[in-house]
Design an enzyme around this catalytic site. Structure first.
Site, short mmCIF file in Angstrom:
data_model
loop_
_atom_site.label_atom_id
_atom_site.label_comp_id
_atom_site.label_asym_id
_atom_site.label_seq_id
_atom_site.Cartn_x
_atom_site.Cartn_y
_atom_site.Cartn_z
N ASN A 190 0.84 -1.20 0.00
CA ASN A 190 0.00 0.00 0.00
C ASN A 190 0.87 1.24 0.00
O ASN A 190 2.10 1.15 0.01
CB ASN A 190 -0.97 -0.03 1.19
N LYS B 65 8.15 -18.04 -9.77
CA LYS B 65 7.57 -16.92 -10.49
C LYS B 65 6.42 -17.39 -11.39
O LYS B 65 6.57 -18.38 -12.13
CB LYS B 65 8.66 -16.26 -11.35
N PRO C 243 -3.69 -11.76 10.80
CA PRO C 243 -4.02 -11.50 12.21
C PRO C 243 -4.20 -10.01 12.43
O PRO C 243 -3.51 -9.20 11.80
CB PRO C 243 -2.78 -12.02 12.97
N ILE D 190 -3.13 -7.44 14.55
CA ILE D 190 -2.03 -7.34 15.53
C ILE D 190 -2.46 -6.49 16.72
O ILE D 190 -2.29 -6.87 17.88
CB ILE D 190 -0.77 -6.74 14.86
N PHE E 119 -4.25 3.51 15.20
CA PHE E 119 -4.40 4.56 14.19
C PHE E 119 -5.51 4.17 13.22
O PHE E 119 -5.74 2.99 12.99
CB PHE E 119 -3.09 4.75 13.40
N LYS F 42 -13.94 1.79 15.54
CA LYS F 42 -12.72 0.97 15.48
C LYS F 42 -12.08 0.88 16.85
O LYS F 42 -11.59 -0.16 17.27
CB LYS F 42 -11.75 1.62 14.47
N1 CTP Z 1 -4.08 -3.11 12.45
C1 CTP Z 1 -3.37 -4.20 12.92
N2 CTP Z 1 -3.45 -5.40 12.27
C2 CTP Z 1 -4.22 -5.54 11.18
C3 CTP Z 1 -4.99 -4.45 10.69
C4 CTP Z 1 -4.87 -3.24 11.36
O1 CTP Z 1 -2.65 -4.07 13.91
N3 CTP Z 1 -4.29 -6.72 10.57
C5 CTP Z 1 -4.00 -1.85 13.19
C6 CTP Z 1 -3.42 -0.69 12.42
O2 CTP Z 1 -2.01 -0.59 12.64
C7 CTP Z 1 -4.15 0.50 13.04
C8 CTP Z 1 -5.51 -0.06 13.38
O3 CTP Z 1 -5.33 -1.47 13.50
O4 CTP Z 1 -3.58 0.93 14.24
C9 CTP Z 1 -6.59 0.23 12.40
O5 CTP Z 1 -6.18 -0.20 11.12
P1 CTP Z 1 -7.20 -0.17 9.91
O6 CTP Z 1 -6.56 -0.81 8.72
O7 CTP Z 1 -7.73 1.22 9.75
O8 CTP Z 1 -8.33 -1.04 10.54
P2 CTP Z 1 -9.00 -2.33 10.12
O9 CTP Z 1 -9.31 -3.06 11.38
O10 CTP Z 1 -8.20 -3.08 9.11
O11 CTP Z 1 -10.36 -1.79 9.52
P3 CTP Z 1 -10.75 -1.39 7.99
O12 CTP Z 1 -9.55 -1.72 7.13
O13 CTP Z 1 -11.92 -2.21 7.70
O14 CTP Z 1 -11.05 0.08 8.03
#
Ligand code: CTP
Length: 401
Positions: free
Chosen positions: A211, A290, A308, A310, A326, A340
């Site tokens: 990303n 590949k 997962p 995290i 975040f 969230k």
């Molecule tokens: N995060 C994490 N592990 C993941 C996904 C997200 O630790 N697999 C953490 C990010 O580092 C951030 C927070 O969760 O602090 C929110 O991440 P975000 O991608 O906005 O949330 P999601 O739970 O993935 O929700 P969505 O993508 O549906 O908005």
């Protein structure tokens, strides 16, 4: 606003080959808005000329107790009055011994005894045997006991050809220490784990899904935490950024790698700050070799499996660290961010608008906690990070304080 704006320093050079690096330091400090008076011992003038230091600092260089340029010829008193710090760099073995014993037989040593409450920062530079000598170690301990800050030394190749402890910190490192010195130590002694950057999910050995996270916000937060006195481990996905000075970085690629690294560190952390843009899925049918174009032009089909979460997992640990999440959202920031925060079970979530925050140098943080939403001003990321660190320190419960 530059980090040393309106700060005034006395830089004292003593005899050592590292004097040449102070020319660079002075330039970097001036870029940060500092005003610098240079004082040199007689020994220092054998390594770099006062003319060089005068041209770089843009101010007279002081060499002599009997210099009549300062009213009443009181340079040993007047130079440090109103100064933010005295920086002795390079600090030789001999000068450190003088400082430890309060000797005052030239302008720089006299000025250090007459400094009153002006902070003293000492940056040693010497051969490893000289550094390890019991007398030097006693003198350094005495300087610390007297309230001086000792920066470094570093370890590595020495000008004499030997290898070991005693190298002066690099100009950028001294600058980082000076900037950190100005910040309140609100998280002194706390161990903090921060994740930053994107994750990178392999499709095959040469292709991946990632990303647009640059890592700038997470790196700025790691720097601000270190400046606040914390012991910081930064677990980072692939970025083009250098680790902030004094921060230990662990490099990872995929979300599952990041998960493994975080779970190893989380039990001993006081605070966990999850800034990384973690991929929600990985490719479950990633190829070991590949992928080749098929003759019929058929595109490969990728299958995805959930990664997962995290942050949620760390937040659920018994006696785990205090967690900050975040959320970069493209719309309905307040609603999504608060939802969230509750879903992940964390006390503080920092929201921002993805379209404003991605790859930008400035950011607006909105803090979501049990008392509602609190918007911080639009600031360069490092300054926003420093405000966030203050906000975290205020909210950290006593158990972890
Ligand atoms: N995060 C994490 N592990 C993941 C996904 C997200 O630790 N697999 C953490 C990010 O580092 C951030 C927070 O969760 O602090 C929110 O991440 P975000 O991608 O906005 O949330 P999601 O739970 O993935 O929700 P969505 O993508 O549906 O908005």
């Amino acid at each position: 606003m530059p980090d040393l704006d309106h700060k005034r320093y006395v830089i004292g050079l003593t005899g050592g080959i590292a004097c040449y690096k102070i020319a660079e330091l002075v330039r970097r400090m001036l870029e940060q808005g500092a005003v610098i008076d240079v004082v040199m011992t007689e020994a220092a003038t054998h390594f770099i000329t006062p003319t060089t230091m005068q041209a770089l600092s843009g101010r007279p260089v002081y060499l002599d107790t009997w210099d009549a340029r300062i009213p009443n010829s009181m340079a040993h008193i007047n130079l440090t009055r109103g100064a933010d710090a005295i920086l002795i760099a390079p600090a030789s073995t001999d000068f450190i011994a003088k400082l430890a014993h309060g000797l005052a037989d030239d302008l720089l040593s006299t000025l250090c005894v007459a400094k009153g409450s002006c902070p003293l920062l000492v940056v040693p530079a010497m051969n490893r045997e000289m550094w390890q000598h019991p007398a030097t170690q006693r003198n350094i301990a005495q300087l610390k006991a007297d309230g001086a800050s000792v920066l470094g030394p570093a370890s590595g190749d020495q000008a004499c050809g030997e290898i070991g402890d005693g190298r002066m910190l690099e100009p950028q490192e001294i600058l980082a220490e000076l900037i950190a010195f100005e910040q309140p130590k609100v998280l002194a002694g706390k161990r903090v784990v921060v994740t930053a950057g994107p994750t990178c999910e392999p499709i095959d050995p040469v292709r991946a899904i990632t990303n647009r996270s640059s890592g700038k916000t997470g790196y700025a937060i790691a720097q601000a935490l270190r400046e606040a006195g914390a012991d910081v481990t930064l677990i980072s996905g692939p970025t083009a950024l250098a680790a902030p000075y004094g921060v230990a970085r662990i490099d990872v690629e995929s979300a599952r790698d990041m998960h493994g690294a975080v779970m190893q560190q989380a039990f001993t952390a006081d605070i966990f700050i999850s800034v990384a843009a973690v991929a929600d899925w990985h490719v479950s049918n990633a190829s070991e070799n590949k992928l080749k174009k098929s003759a019929d032009g058929q595109a490969p089909t990728l299958q995805f499996a959930l990664n997962p979460d995290i942050l949620a997992e760390v937040a659920a640990l018994q006696n785990g660290p205090w967690c900050v999440g975040f959320a970069a959202e493209t719309e309905n920031l307040n609603e999504h961010a608060e939802a969230k925060r509750r879903r992940k079970g964390i006390p503080l979530l920092v929201g921002n608008l993805a379209q404003q925050a991605m790859n930008a140098d400035d950011t607006t943080f909105v803090l979501f906690d049990d008392t509602g939403a609190h918007t911080l001003p639009l600031l360069p990321k490092l300054q926003a990070a420093r405000q966030l660190v203050q906000a975290i320190a205020k909210r950290l419960p006593d158990r972890k304080a």
